[in-house]
Enzyme design. Structure first.
Site, PDB file in Angstrom:
ATOM      1  CD  GLU A  82      -0.337  -6.537   8.973  1.00 44.58           C
ATOM      2  OE1 GLU A  82      -0.423  -5.887  10.078  1.00 44.58           O
ATOM      3  OE2 GLU A  82      -0.718  -6.003   7.951  1.00 44.58           O
ATOM      4  CG  ASP A 129      -1.623  -1.384   1.425  1.00 49.69           C
ATOM      5  OD1 ASP A 129      -1.490  -2.255   0.621  1.00 49.69           O
ATOM      6  OD2 ASP A 129      -2.622  -1.318   2.296  1.00 49.69           O
TER       7      ASP A 129
HETATM    8  C1  DGY Z   1      -5.509  -2.316   4.461  1.00 55.83           C
HETATM    9  O1  DGY Z   1      -6.797  -2.048   4.699  1.00 55.83           O
HETATM   10  O2  DGY Z   1      -4.618  -1.873   5.245  1.00 55.83           O
HETATM   11  C2  DGY Z   1      -5.359  -2.883   3.283  1.00 55.83           C
HETATM   12  O3  DGY Z   1      -4.007  -3.425   2.859  1.00 55.83           O
HETATM   13  C3  DGY Z   1      -6.130  -2.733   2.004  1.00 55.83           C
HETATM   14  O4  DGY Z   1      -6.317  -3.685   1.500  1.00 55.83           O
END
Ligand code: DGY
Length: 430
Positions: A398, A168
């Site tokens: 994670e 992201d």
């Molecule tokens: C989040 O919301 O962090 C995700 O990566 C989007 O899918």
């Protein structure tokens, strides 16, 4: 003492919501696209029926146009933002369950092959119909990718939103994101920072731009042609293209196993186009492959993990192989655990912030796979072994701080558990 393989299986069981798996409780309460594909491979190491079910629940969200959405909202939850009320995709694909309106890396085809190989290895003969259904869904989704995201036939598929990349807030998107306005009509009610320390997540200004993009595409009624012409963010992404190319090769393998000669020709053409596109993205200065910003026309010369992902699809020449090996070793120097998702010598590197430096087990899984494919098994084994060790020390987090090895972000993460199961089995088989 509980054995770590059992602990990994327990994480998957705990995150099971009835045939599909949430990435982790609270932070991500729905079914995510590429998470689920990785998770299905984790399940395949001990429960092939449950592995198939993961993909079967996932394709329930496939759109009529073939797209696999990035989130399937099987049941409501208010612990995540943005939910279905923000996406408003229901009138467009007219199917239940509700979904988001963008996609994610197409690991599905790779997972399907992994599952089917397991079926063949265990001599099961009752999985053919289920396999066919999943194959057909995968093929439709690959067609969608090429039609919707490579209309100019460059052999490179584009992302229209950083969330699609799965990485992201990668520095790779910084320059392109600056052009996206920060204004939104939607009130931004972040939930992620209630679950995880804000310093490990994207910044608020990133979220303003993420939501602005959702609104642009919502106003296009999620129509791919309108989205393509209105997109303020459009990047021909080598990570996405490489995963699609590799998944296409895996579907070619599937089609020959299943004697689907009609699909074979189409898949070969798709594959060749993507391989040619990827090969055109080698960058000697970065010593890896670089994405292309389709709006500015500029190469994205940021040293992030995306530069190495094409190894999973390509046969490198001997120079590329040498440069990539040296580069990965350089990135890992002085790190407790590699491979950082942003080079530690880059000014953008942040060891704890999401995709700006931390190590992700599934990225190591993909890159190690690519190294093995390109006769760099020794380096692959080191990366796999380090990934296993860091999980054993820090738990199924994670992601991990490459400098300290500390576990970060959400914990009890499904895809980290899946990576552990698959990598452990791979090293045992060696
Ligand atoms: C989040 O919301 O962090 C995700 O990566 C989007 O899918």
């Amino acid at each position: 003492m509980i054995n770590v393989t059992d602990a990994a299986r327990t994480i998957l069981a705990r995150n099971d919501r009835g045939g599909y798996t949430v990435p982790t409780d609270g932070l991500y309460p729905f079914q995510w696209n590429w998470d689920s594909a990785f998770v299905s491979m984790g399940f395949a190491t001990f429960d092939i029926d449950r592995a198939y079910q993961e993909l079967e629940r996932f394709i329930q969200g496939q759109w009529n146009n073939g797209m696999f959405p990035h989130i399937i909202f099987h049941v409501p939850s208010d612990s995540y933002f943005p939910g279905p009320d923000v996406w408003q995709t229901d009138q467009c694909h007219s199917k239940k369950p509700l979904t988001s309106g963008i996609t994610q890396p197409p690991v599905f085809g790779m997972a399907l092959r992994f599952l089917y190989e397991t079926v063949l290895a265990t001599g099961r003969h009752d999985m053919l119909a289920r396999t066919h259904t999943l194959f057909n869904a995968a093929l439709r989704s690959h067609r969608w990718w090429l039609e919707a995201r490579d209309p100019d036939k460059r052999g490179l598929v584009a992302i229209l939103h950083p969330w699609e990349s799965g990485s992201d807030n990668s520095p790779a998107w910084d320059e392109a994101l600056v052009r996206v306005p920060t204004t939104t009509k939607t009130e931004i009610c972040r939930q992620d920072t209630k679950h995880v320390n804000a310093t490990m997540r994207p910044r608020n200004i990133d979220y303003q731009r993420f939501i602005h993009l959702v609104e642009v595409y919502r106003e296009c009624q999620w129509d791919p042609i309108k989205q393509w012409s209105h997109a303020p963010f459009k990047i021909a992404d080598v990570q996405m293209t490489a995963i699609l190319a590799r998944a296409t090769a895996d579907l070619i393998w599937m089609a020959s196993q299943l004697n689907l000669s009609d699909a074979l020709g189409e898949l070969f053409t798709m594959h060749q186009l993507l391989i040619n596109g990827l090969n055109s993205r080698w960058n000697q200065h970065i010593r890896g492959f670089v994405s292309l910003d389709l709006i500015s026309g500029k190469d994205i010369e940021k040293p992030t993990q995306t530069c190495f992902i094409p190894l999973i699809a390509l046969e490198l020449d001997s120079y590329q192989r040498k440069f990539i090996q040296e580069e990965i070793e350089r990135w890992c120097q002085g790190m407790v655990i590699g491979i950082p998702t942003t080079a530690p010598f880059s000014p953008d590197f942040e060891s704890k912030r999401y995709w700006r430096g931390p190590v992700w087990a599934v990225i190591n899984w993909l890159i190690a796979d690519g190294l093995r494919k390109n006769q760099l098994k020794e380096l692959a084994t080191i990366i796999e072994g380090n990934t296993i060790s860091v999980i054993e020390r820090a738990g199924f987090c994670e992601y991990f701080d490459p400098i300290t090895g500390e576990g970060l972000g959400g914990n009890t993460f499904s895809w980290t558990a899946a990576a552990y199961l698959v990598l452990r089995r791979r090293l045992t088989d060696d």
